[in-house]
Design an enzyme around this catalytic site. Sequence first.
Site, PDB file in Angstrom:
ATOM      1  N   GLU A   1       0.780  -1.074   0.092  1.00  0.00           N
ATOM      2  CA  GLU A   1      -0.024  -0.032   0.047  1.00  0.00           C
ATOM      3  C   GLU A   1       0.910   1.553   0.109  1.00  0.00           C
ATOM      4  OE1 GLU A   1      -2.694  -3.180   0.794  1.00  0.00           O
ATOM      5  OE2 GLU A   1      -0.670  -2.745   1.733  1.00  0.00           O
TER       6      GLU A   1
ATOM      7  N   HIS B   1      -9.723  -5.943  10.573  1.00  0.00           N
ATOM      8  CA  HIS B   1     -10.510  -5.426   9.320  1.00  0.00           C
ATOM      9  C   HIS B   1     -11.805  -4.880   9.621  1.00  0.00           C
ATOM     10  CE1 HIS B   1      -7.432  -8.647   8.312  1.00  0.00           C
ATOM     11  NE2 HIS B   1      -7.508  -8.225   7.246  1.00  0.00           N
TER      12      HIS B   1
END
Length: 421
Positions: free
Chosen positions: A151, A220
């Site tokens: 990322e 998450h």
Amino acid sequence: RRGRTSPGATSPRPSAPHPRWELAGHAGAAPFHWSESLGRRGLIRPRPRSVVVQLQLEDTVKMAAVSALVRRPLRQVSGLLRRRFHRTAPAALQVTVRDAINQGMDEELERDEKVFLLGEEVAQYDGAYKVSRGLWKKYGDKRIIDTPISEMGFAGIAVGAAMAGLRPICEFMTFNFSMQAIDQVINSAAKTYYMSGGLQSVPIVFRGPNGASAGVAAQHSQCFAAWYGHCPGLKVVSPWNSEDAKGLIKSAIRDNNPVVVLENELMYGVPFELPSEAQSKDFLIPIGKAKIERQGTHVTVVAHSRPVGHCLEAATVLSKEGIECEVVNLRTIRPMDIETIENSVMKTNHLVTVEGGWPQFGVGAEICARIMEGQAFNFLDAPAVRVTGADVPMPYAKILEDNSVPQVKDIIFAIKKTLNI
């Protein structure tokens, strides 16, 4: 005789007398089968010549009309011959949130060649949640780009491309992974326009699923609305339905500033009616403008993303008890449309905020603070109430997970609490 094929066989005759003949003394009676013997006995007599001429004239007019239709173009004739039925309004177009985002990106990729999409598995795999389905086949490797699992790396590439004049859409497989790229989002994208004195814009979109999903536990299931809404230099939007999703993603791509689009994984497959105006390629939803999803008079309920649907369900239940809730879909976290919320509170005199994030320093806390500091505070008849996720990391067990995110029953309880019912 004419028409006889063999002795004893009768010739085929019409079931009614010939236009030239009529039954003697029985005008208007039921038709007789034709018989030459009847004609010979005088039971059938010739019709007056004027009647015969009139019938022949009518036949000529009918034939002329048919002849004219045959000579006319088919498209004109089909309109005349088409049967008319009672027509109801066409059924509204049902579009899932996933497809609405896909349509929005597709239209912007087609409109502006500077727009491109990059992220993990967005191309050949059609996206982890199939939001980018079909785009790679349509636009190819140069505009739909699969990236390594880094990322920080591909977010930095996207920010650099935006500085160079392109308009990247940077997809995080989940915004929880954007923590790996937080330096690029905050220090590179959000602050550059300010630090360059307005000389260097960064037209980039960071998008992906945000908030609690199902069964994916603590790492998450965070809501980043408050995280990114806290940072000046960013615009943050949080769509609920298909109309929000399409209008906001298109506005985000066209904006010259960094925009964070917080989608919701659990809403991707939910279909909504897409209004006709939202089906246009020019449809945009202004960033920074909330929408009143339901009018009410007793309490203002403000939410964003998936909890908007919960609020509407709670409002439907409470309406049966005579409680009318005004539901405000926030749509944009930053800049916040506090004016719409204030006007609603001044009408209903009560406020409840609903969000899936943690309670401390959250979106609801900001709304309550802004209401207290503004003119709407004097209109409140009771303290504002917040409904939030539990102040714990998201548990894995389903029963604990359900009790860690706001449910319809929690919203109903909060509304009744603020109304002292």
